[in-house]
Write an enzyme that holds these catalytic residues in place. Sequence first.
Site, PDB file in Angstrom:
ATOM      1  N   PHE A   1      76.422 -18.303  -7.096  1.00 27.15           N
ATOM      2  CA  PHE A   1      75.128 -17.619  -6.981  1.00 27.15           C
ATOM      3  C   PHE A   1      74.010 -18.636  -6.779  1.00 27.15           C
ATOM      4  CE2 PHE A   1      75.490 -18.362 -11.567  1.00 27.15           C
ATOM      5  CZ  PHE A   1      74.214 -18.750 -11.941  1.00 27.15           C
ATOM      6  N   CYS A   2      72.986 -18.182  -6.054  1.00 25.88           N
ATOM      7  CA  CYS A   2      71.754 -18.941  -5.872  1.00 25.88           C
ATOM      8  C   CYS A   2      70.619 -18.047  -6.369  1.00 25.88           C
ATOM      9  CB  CYS A   2      71.581 -19.364  -4.421  1.00 25.88           C
ATOM     10  SG  CYS A   2      71.515 -17.972  -3.254  1.00 25.88           S
ATOM     11  N   SER A   3      69.416 -18.240  -5.882  1.00 33.50           N
ATOM     12  CA  SER A   3      68.301 -17.424  -6.371  1.00 33.50           C
ATOM     13  C   SER A   3      68.402 -15.983  -5.893  1.00 33.50           C
ATOM     14  CB  SER A   3      66.959 -18.020  -5.921  1.00 33.50           C
ATOM     15  OG  SER A   3      66.604 -19.114  -6.724  1.00 33.50           O
TER      16      SER A   3
ATOM     17  N   GLY B   1      70.856 -14.841  -3.179  1.00 37.75           N
ATOM     18  CA  GLY B   1      72.084 -14.415  -2.531  1.00 37.75           C
ATOM     19  C   GLY B   1      72.162 -14.716  -1.052  1.00 37.75           C
TER      20      GLY B   1
ATOM     21  N   PHE C   1      70.620 -14.700  -8.587  1.00 46.97           N
ATOM     22  CA  PHE C   1      70.110 -14.730  -9.960  1.00 46.97           C
ATOM     23  C   PHE C   1      69.055 -13.651 -10.184  1.00 46.97           C
ATOM     24  CE2 PHE C   1      67.076 -16.104 -13.169  1.00 46.97           C
ATOM     25  CZ  PHE C   1      67.897 -16.395 -14.243  1.00 46.97           C
TER      26      PHE C   1
END
Length: 243
Positions: free
Chosen positions: A202-204, A206, A231
């Site tokens: 995951f990143c901020s 997607g 996130f």
Amino acid sequence: MGNQLAAWTIDRLHDHGESAGAFVVAMGILEEHRAGEQPLVIHPGKPRAFSRDYAHDVRNASFAPAISIHAYSPPLTDMNEYELNGDQLVPREGSSERAEALHREWHMQEGNLASPPGALNIGQMLAKARGRLRRLSPDEAHRLAAEGAILVDIRPEGQRAIEGNIPGALIIERNVLEWRFDPTSSARLAVATDHDLQVIVFCSEGYTSSLAAAALQDLGLWRATDIVGGFHAWRTTGLPIVP
């Protein structure tokens, strides 16, 4: 939305985050503005639908009151604002990862830049990567992590400091991700023992995570995937975070 719209300027161009939607004028007359297009006058009873990559500004251009009704799916959680540079949309300072990606895509389209044969633009790369993944909702990712899947946070340190963290997630920044999870790499993590490992990146929001998960699949980690909405979606869903 009323007369508040009369004070808006073209600098309030915005998108709707992960949401598509529609709106209809219930009373009065509104104008819709988009980069590089003439303003569109919208009369009552004429609905306007838009996709999640749609940036516009809707305002009351008269002195009479106006009311519009807006609906979003999934529910609206964030909006990214843009400024105009000629006919180009430029994300405002502090804009999201998604806004930056859309800006690069719009720049390619508006500039009519020809790609070399066989090359993909960022939108095509993202679509190709996601076509290989079975992406997970935050709830699905939470359940699978409890069952032994590995949550991997690839956000840079600055974003983690601002946004918070997911308890138990491994922090592996994007620039070393492949080296840490390739079972044949001398720099691999101790947990990266075989290609059946279930890794959930995951990143901020997607976007970068989809490209990262596809890169792990290229290494043979066929169960690698990411979280839809990243996130931000995890936090909005109400799942555990560390501020």
